[in-house]
Design a protein around this motif. Structure first.
Motif, PDB file in Angstrom:
ATOM      1  N   HIS A  85       0.809  -1.223   0.000  1.00  0.00           N
ATOM      2  CA  HIS A  85       0.000   0.000   0.000  1.00  0.00           C
ATOM      3  C   HIS A  85       0.845   1.277   0.000  1.00  0.00           C
ATOM      4  O   HIS A  85       0.307   2.351   0.201  1.00  0.00           O
ATOM      5  CB  HIS A  85      -0.939   0.032   1.213  1.00  0.00           C
ATOM      6  N   ASP A  86       2.148   1.186  -0.189  1.00  0.00           N
ATOM      7  CA  ASP A  86       2.990   2.379  -0.087  1.00  0.00           C
ATOM      8  C   ASP A  86       3.327   2.989  -1.442  1.00  0.00           C
ATOM      9  O   ASP A  86       4.019   4.008  -1.509  1.00  0.00           O
ATOM     10  CB  ASP A  86       4.307   2.039   0.642  1.00  0.00           C
ATOM     11  N   GLY A  87       2.882   2.393  -2.526  1.00  0.00           N
ATOM     12  CA  GLY A  87       3.229   2.925  -3.834  1.00  0.00           C
ATOM     13  C   GLY A  87       2.610   4.285  -4.104  1.00  0.00           C
ATOM     14  O   GLY A  87       3.238   5.151  -4.726  1.00  0.00           O
ATOM     15  N   SER A  88       1.375   4.508  -3.646  1.00  0.00           N
ATOM     16  CA  SER A  88       0.689   5.768  -3.940  1.00  0.00           C
ATOM     17  C   SER A  88       1.408   6.992  -3.386  1.00  0.00           C
ATOM     18  O   SER A  88       1.575   7.983  -4.101  1.00  0.00           O
ATOM     19  CB  SER A  88      -0.745   5.711  -3.423  1.00  0.00           C
ATOM     20  N   PRO A  89       1.839   7.012  -2.124  1.00  0.00           N
ATOM     21  CA  PRO A  89       2.564   8.199  -1.646  1.00  0.00           C
ATOM     22  C   PRO A  89       3.823   8.485  -2.452  1.00  0.00           C
ATOM     23  O   PRO A  89       4.139   9.646  -2.712  1.00  0.00           O
ATOM     24  CB  PRO A  89       2.883   7.853  -0.187  1.00  0.00           C
ATOM     25  N   ARG A  90       4.526   7.459  -2.857  1.00  0.00           N
ATOM     26  CA  ARG A  90       5.744   7.689  -3.646  1.00  0.00           C
ATOM     27  C   ARG A  90       5.401   8.279  -5.009  1.00  0.00           C
ATOM     28  O   ARG A  90       6.058   9.204  -5.477  1.00  0.00           O
ATOM     29  CB  ARG A  90       6.529   6.381  -3.791  1.00  0.00           C
ATOM     30  N   THR A  91       4.358   7.741  -5.658  1.00  0.00           N
ATOM     31  CA  THR A  91       3.928   8.294  -6.944  1.00  0.00           C
ATOM     32  C   THR A  91       3.462   9.733  -6.785  1.00  0.00           C
ATOM     33  O   THR A  91       3.774  10.608  -7.606  1.00  0.00           O
ATOM     34  CB  THR A  91       2.794   7.440  -7.538  1.00  0.00           C
ATOM     35  N   SER A  92       2.703   9.990  -5.725  1.00  0.00           N
ATOM     36  CA  SER A  92       2.203  11.341  -5.477  1.00  0.00           C
ATOM     37  C   SER A  92       3.345  12.314  -5.252  1.00  0.00           C
ATOM     38  O   SER A  92       3.325  13.444  -5.762  1.00  0.00           O
ATOM     39  CB  SER A  92       1.278  11.340  -4.262  1.00  0.00           C
ATOM     40  N   ALA A  93       4.355  11.896  -4.504  1.00  0.00           N
ATOM     41  CA  ALA A  93       5.484  12.774  -4.222  1.00  0.00           C
ATOM     42  C   ALA A  93       6.223  13.145  -5.504  1.00  0.00           C
ATOM     43  O   ALA A  93       6.622  14.295  -5.691  1.00  0.00           O
ATOM     44  CB  ALA A  93       6.434  12.107  -3.226  1.00  0.00           C
ATOM     45  N   ARG A  94       6.379  12.174  -6.394  1.00  0.00           N
ATOM     46  CA  ARG A  94       7.055  12.468  -7.666  1.00  0.00           C
ATOM     47  C   ARG A  94       6.230  13.447  -8.490  1.00  0.00           C
ATOM     48  O   ARG A  94       6.774  14.391  -9.080  1.00  0.00           O
ATOM     49  CB  ARG A  94       7.289  11.173  -8.450  1.00  0.00           C
ATOM     50  N   GLY A  95       4.921  13.259  -8.520  1.00  0.00           N
ATOM     51  CA  GLY A  95       4.074  14.126  -9.325  1.00  0.00           C
ATOM     52  C   GLY A  95       3.957  15.536  -8.771  1.00  0.00           C
ATOM     53  O   GLY A  95       3.789  16.496  -9.520  1.00  0.00           O
ATOM     54  N   ALA A  96       4.058  15.670  -7.451  1.00  0.00           N
ATOM     55  CA  ALA A  96       3.895  16.989  -6.819  1.00  0.00           C
ATOM     56  C   ALA A  96       5.170  17.802  -6.834  1.00  0.00           C
ATOM     57  O   ALA A  96       5.115  19.035  -6.735  1.00  0.00           O
ATOM     58  CB  ALA A  96       3.398  16.821  -5.387  1.00  0.00           C
ATOM     59  N   GLY A  97       6.323  17.148  -6.909  1.00  0.00           N
ATOM     60  CA  GLY A  97       7.585  17.881  -6.907  1.00  0.00           C
ATOM     61  C   GLY A  97       7.782  18.663  -5.627  1.00  0.00           C
ATOM     62  O   GLY A  97       7.667  18.129  -4.527  1.00  0.00           O
ATOM     63  N   ALA A  98       8.012  19.965  -5.767  1.00  0.00           N
ATOM     64  CA  ALA A  98       8.274  20.811  -4.600  1.00  0.00           C
ATOM     65  C   ALA A  98       7.057  20.953  -3.698  1.00  0.00           C
ATOM     66  O   ALA A  98       7.194  21.357  -2.538  1.00  0.00           O
ATOM     67  CB  ALA A  98       8.753  22.190  -5.058  1.00  0.00           C
ATOM     68  N   ARG A  99       5.868  20.598  -4.189  1.00  0.00           N
ATOM     69  CA  ARG A  99       4.637  20.727  -3.400  1.00  0.00           C
ATOM     70  C   ARG A  99       4.209  19.392  -2.788  1.00  0.00           C
ATOM     71  O   ARG A  99       3.037  19.206  -2.446  1.00  0.00           O
ATOM     72  CB  ARG A  99       3.499  21.277  -4.252  1.00  0.00           C
ATOM     73  N   LYS A 100       5.105  18.470  -2.597  1.00  0.00           N
ATOM     74  CA  LYS A 100       4.693  17.140  -2.140  1.00  0.00           C
ATOM     75  C   LYS A 100       4.055  17.153  -0.749  1.00  0.00           C
ATOM     76  O   LYS A 100       3.230  16.299  -0.444  1.00  0.00           O
ATOM     77  CB  LYS A 100       5.877  16.172  -2.179  1.00  0.00           C
ATOM     78  N   LEU A 101       4.405  18.134   0.086  1.00  0.00           N
ATOM     79  CA  LEU A 101       3.756  18.208   1.402  1.00  0.00           C
ATOM     80  C   LEU A 101       2.327  18.721   1.303  1.00  0.00           C
ATOM     81  O   LEU A 101       1.582  18.679   2.288  1.00  0.00           O
ATOM     82  CB  LEU A 101       4.570  19.093   2.346  1.00  0.00           C
ATOM     83  N   ALA A 102       1.910  19.195   0.126  1.00  0.00           N
ATOM     84  CA  ALA A 102       0.518  19.591  -0.089  1.00  0.00           C
ATOM     85  C   ALA A 102      -0.349  18.412  -0.505  1.00  0.00           C
ATOM     86  O   ALA A 102      -1.541  18.578  -0.738  1.00  0.00           O
ATOM     87  CB  ALA A 102       0.436  20.694  -1.143  1.00  0.00           C
ATOM     88  N   VAL A 103       0.243  17.228  -0.618  1.00  0.00           N
ATOM     89  CA  VAL A 103      -0.499  16.003  -0.891  1.00  0.00           C
ATOM     90  C   VAL A 103      -0.729  15.278   0.424  1.00  0.00           C
ATOM     91  O   VAL A 103       0.227  14.959   1.144  1.00  0.00           O
ATOM     92  CB  VAL A 103       0.266  15.083  -1.855  1.00  0.00           C
ATOM     93  N   TYR A 104      -2.000  15.024   0.755  1.00  0.00           N
ATOM     94  CA  TYR A 104      -2.336  14.298   1.979  1.00  0.00           C
ATOM     95  C   TYR A 104      -2.671  12.854   1.597  1.00  0.00           C
ATOM     96  O   TYR A 104      -3.739  12.576   1.059  1.00  0.00           O
ATOM     97  CB  TYR A 104      -3.506  14.961   2.697  1.00  0.00           C
ATOM     98  N   SER A 105      -1.728  11.964   1.851  1.00  0.00           N
ATOM     99  CA  SER A 105      -1.968  10.540   1.633  1.00  0.00           C
ATOM    100  C   SER A 105      -2.895  10.071   2.748  1.00  0.00           C
ATOM    101  O   SER A 105      -2.473   9.902   3.888  1.00  0.00           O
ATOM    102  CB  SER A 105      -0.637   9.775   1.657  1.00  0.00           C
ATOM    103  N   ALA A 106      -4.165   9.882   2.420  1.00  0.00           N
ATOM    104  CA  ALA A 106      -5.200   9.779   3.442  1.00  0.00           C
ATOM    105  C   ALA A 106      -5.659   8.342   3.656  1.00  0.00           C
ATOM    106  O   ALA A 106      -5.648   7.516   2.738  1.00  0.00           O
ATOM    107  CB  ALA A 106      -6.399  10.648   3.069  1.00  0.00           C
TER     108      ALA A 106
END
Length: 395
Positions: free
Chosen positions: A222-243
């Motif tokens: 179940h950890d693939g989504s946060p990693r994908t999200s972090a790559r897509g967000a770049g410098a804004r990765k902390l604005a992604v809430y893996s919920a």
């Protein structure tokens, strides 16, 4: 209240760190309990006679609080905003459109097909937030946007514009206001949960201050989504809430219930932030006592775990650092937990009888298991047996 940053000279004094805690992981708590606005819970300012109501006493682990209900516009009862602001937390409402297309087509047309009307809609929502003193919205759109594909695309573009317009309208009055997008609609205008940030939902993320991704994360573990999200967000990765959804409303979800904290670990390792939907699971979920007498113990376990706050284990705090508060001195707290056996004023009983009030929760101690002296046995706790102001004291 303004929270101190990690570099504040008082930060280490107020908030020591456990080795496993990630100091950068942001947290949003999305409150969803019984469709909201309960008369014996939070509906009325000033509280209720229910001393066993659900209230939030772990504000130090969250940055934003969302009041969620299945209404078009759900804004936090004032008590929630009071307690959130007292603890340096943003208080958000929800803008929600969900259901079958035939049920909501008229509203989608009114909202999305006329740019001038759409901008007025954003201004009205900002006026509601300004009037009731809260800090923005979670935007939750859970319906396909139109029957015809071309119309769906057109409305999806208009919806992204609306998110940006709402954010701008809110920021004119409140520079700290936020709009958070829920992972639902994709570029072609269809309802399709992505469970991550990717190219399909990126336009809505760009228009908003953040996104909470849906709860069915990808493998492995179940950890693939946060990693994908972090790559897509770049410098804004902390604005992604893996919920995570604390209620385990899908049997395939691994990070829920008592295992919700593992979502915080995955988010921290990937570099995203973390979200908890329906944290009142600790109050009304599996195994909870019918009279809710075990709620404080269950809620402490959910947020802090089983090994104490200084060395938290199996709770959100194992991987999320408490936030420093206050940022200035002098500082005052009455240790109020939002409930009590009586209401006290200046050390005397002002109103006898049990009570509860979500708006009375004060800034509470985090490190109850840390000795201030190097010698002797000690115990530290919050008690409702007597108080100076409100309903609790520190013993």
């Amino acid at each position: 209240a303004v929270r101190a940053g990690a570099d504040h000279p008082l930060a280490d004094l107020w908030v020591p760190r456990a080795a496993s805690q990630n100091p950068t992981t942001g947290v949003v708590a999305m409150h969803d309990m019984g469709s909201g606005y309960k008369a014996d819970q939070d509906r009325f300012p000033g509280g209720t006679r229910n001393a066993r109501l659900y209230r939030f006493t772990h504000w130090q682990y969250v940055d934003a609080f969302v009041y969620f209900a299945h209404d078009r516009v759900s804004f936090p009862p004032p008590g929630w905003t009071d307690s959130a602001h007292r603890n340096g937390v943003l208080s958000l409402g929800t803008f929600d459109i969900e259901g079958k297309l035939a049920e909501v087509e008229d509203e989608l047309r009114l909202l999305l097909d006329d740019p001038a009307r759409r901008r007025r809609y954003a201004e009205k929502l900002a006026a509601v937030a300004r009037g009731y003193g809260f800090d923005g919205y979670l935007v939750n759109i859970e319906t396909t946007l139109a029957a015809a594909p071309a119309k769906r695309v057109q409305r999806a573009r208009s919806l992204a514009a609306f998110v940006g317009e709402l954010r701008a309208a809110l920021r004119r009055d409140n520079p700290t206001a936020r709009v958070i997008w829920y992972d639902s609609i994709i570029r072609p205008g269809a309802l399709a949960y992505q469970n991550e940030l990717n190219a399909k939902n990126l336009p809505f993320f760009r228009a908003a201050d953040g996104i909470t991704v849906n709860y069915d994360w990808s493998p492995p573990l179940h950890d693939g989504s946060p990693r994908t999200s972090a790559r897509g967000a770049g410098a804004r990765k902390l604005a992604v809430y893996s919920a995570v959804d604390a209620f385990c409303r899908d049997s395939a979800r691994l990070y829920c219930g008592w295992n919700s904290y593992l979502g915080a670990r995955a988010a921290g390792r990937a570099g995203t932030s973390f979200g908890v939907f329906a944290p009142a699971w600790s109050y009304e979920g599996d195994g909870a006592a019918p009279d809710r007498a075990d709620f404080p113990e269950r809620d402490r376990r959910f947020w802090v775990g089983t090994a104490g706050e200084r060395r938290p284990a199996s709770g959100v705090a194992e991987f999320v650092a408490a936030r420093p508060i206050p940022s200035t001195l002098p500082f005052r707290t009455h240790f109020d937990q939002g409930m009590g056996q009586a209401r006290y004023r200046d050390g005397k009983v002002a109103t006898p009888g049990r009570w509860g009030d979500v708006g009375a929760v004060d800034v509470l101690p985090t490190w109850l298991d840390t000795a201030l002296s190097g010698s002797g046995r000690y115990a530290a706790e919050l008690t409702t047996k007597e108080a100076f102001q409100g309903g609790s004291s520190f013993r």
